[in-house]
Structures are given as C-alpha cells and as structure tokens.
Design a protein around this motif. Sequence first.
Motif, mmCIF file in Angstrom:
data_model
loop_
_atom_site.group_PDB
_atom_site.id
_atom_site.type_symbol
_atom_site.label_atom_id
_atom_site.label_comp_id
_atom_site.label_asym_id
_atom_site.label_seq_id
_atom_site.Cartn_x
_atom_site.Cartn_y
_atom_site.Cartn_z
ATOM 1 N N UNK A 66 28.185 -15.547 42.604
ATOM 2 C CA UNK A 66 28.342 -15.591 44.057
ATOM 3 C C UNK A 66 28.607 -17.023 44.487
ATOM 4 N N UNK A 67 29.794 -17.387 44.664
ATOM 5 C CA UNK A 67 30.076 -18.738 45.117
ATOM 6 C C UNK A 67 31.554 -18.994 44.995
ATOM 7 N N UNK A 68 32.021 -19.947 45.752
ATOM 8 C CA UNK A 68 33.443 -20.192 45.796
ATOM 9 C C UNK A 68 33.866 -21.376 44.943
ATOM 10 N N UNK A 69 32.947 -22.203 44.541
ATOM 11 C CA UNK A 69 33.349 -23.404 43.834
ATOM 12 C C UNK A 69 33.629 -23.100 42.364
ATOM 13 N N UNK A 70 34.873 -23.319 41.939
ATOM 14 C CA UNK A 70 35.163 -23.114 40.517
ATOM 15 C C UNK A 70 34.493 -24.188 39.674
ATOM 16 N N UNK A 71 34.047 -23.802 38.524
ATOM 17 C CA UNK A 71 33.459 -24.751 37.591
ATOM 18 C C UNK A 71 34.321 -24.746 36.341
ATOM 19 N N UNK A 72 34.638 -25.923 35.886
ATOM 20 C CA UNK A 72 35.524 -26.080 34.753
ATOM 21 C C UNK A 72 34.768 -26.607 33.544
ATOM 22 N N UNK A 73 35.188 -26.162 32.380
ATOM 23 C CA UNK A 73 34.667 -26.714 31.133
ATOM 24 C C UNK A 73 35.360 -28.051 30.888
ATOM 25 N N UNK A 74 34.794 -28.856 30.019
ATOM 26 C CA UNK A 74 35.341 -30.192 29.753
ATOM 27 C C UNK A 74 36.792 -30.118 29.269
ATOM 28 N N UNK A 75 37.111 -29.111 28.441
ATOM 29 C CA UNK A 75 38.473 -28.981 27.942
ATOM 30 C C UNK A 75 39.482 -28.685 29.039
ATOM 31 N N UNK A 76 39.072 -27.866 30.009
ATOM 32 C CA UNK A 76 39.957 -27.537 31.128
ATOM 33 C C UNK A 76 40.210 -28.776 31.990
ATOM 34 N N UNK A 77 39.148 -29.521 32.248
ATOM 35 C CA UNK A 77 39.285 -30.733 33.052
ATOM 36 C C UNK A 77 40.136 -31.771 32.314
ATOM 37 N N UNK A 78 39.881 -31.922 31.037
ATOM 38 C CA UNK A 78 40.657 -32.862 30.231
ATOM 39 C C UNK A 78 42.132 -32.476 30.234
#
Length: 154
Positions: A12-24
Amino acid sequence: MEAEEGGRPDGHGAEPRLAIGELAGEFGLTHRTIRHYEDEGLLSPERIGSAPGGARVYGHRDRARLALICRGKRLGFSLAEIKDFLNLYDTDDAQIEQMRYMRTIARRRISALEQQLADVKQTLAELCTIDTQISEHLRRNGITETQDMEEKHS
C-alpha cells in the motif's frame, strides 16, 4: 524490478522502491559507486530483511539525491561539496542557504574553468607556433611535409 508492488512491504503506497542494480542501471553507475556514496553519507537507503545489513532499497528521495550527485560530479564538484549541498536541503525549507552555497561553489568552479580555458588556449597557441617553426625549418632544409609523411610510412 521494484522491491514490492506499490513501494511498501504491505503493498500500500505509491513510492516505488528500487534495488541497487536498478538504480545503478538507470544512472549508468556500478553497485560499488552507489555503495561508496552511501559510505560517504550521500545516500541512505532503507534496509529490508533480517540479515545483517539487509537488502538495500532506494526510494524517490535516494533517486533524486543520486541525480543531484551525478550532476554535481559532471560539473566537477567534490563529493564533500555535494554532501554539504544535499545536507543544506534538509535543514532549510526555503533552500536559501543551499542556493547561496551552490552559488559560491559554482562561482569557484567557473573561475577554475576559466583559468583552465586560458591555460589550454595558451598551450594551443604555443604548440601552433612550434608546429609553424618546425614546418619552416624543414622547408628551409628542402623537406616537404609530404616527404616527411612518406618517410614515416616507409
């Protein structure tokens, strides 16, 4: 891949969370670079899981900070300067001190780049003078530039 649908462990939330590989991957950086920024206190991802350290997940704030870090690096600012700039954001809602600080370090960088540009122009002028002097010397001694190139490739 986002850490959890909707960005929160409960879904329940709108903020996406990224793994380190996705951010990199998004920023064209290595995992090591992102971990270095964490070690320097520039990023502070959430840790998920019970293992020591847990898995890193990065939210909107981390992504925005990383964008500013990358821009600062492209502009030639040190990590210490970038960190000071980012920390001022957290302490001043109107960002007045942050903007003053950025203006100060930007002006310092402009001055350094102007000096580098003057140095490069001077070096180019000196090299062009040397090139002309060598060409004239070779011509006076009966060597043409085409002969010089042919000898080099023989």
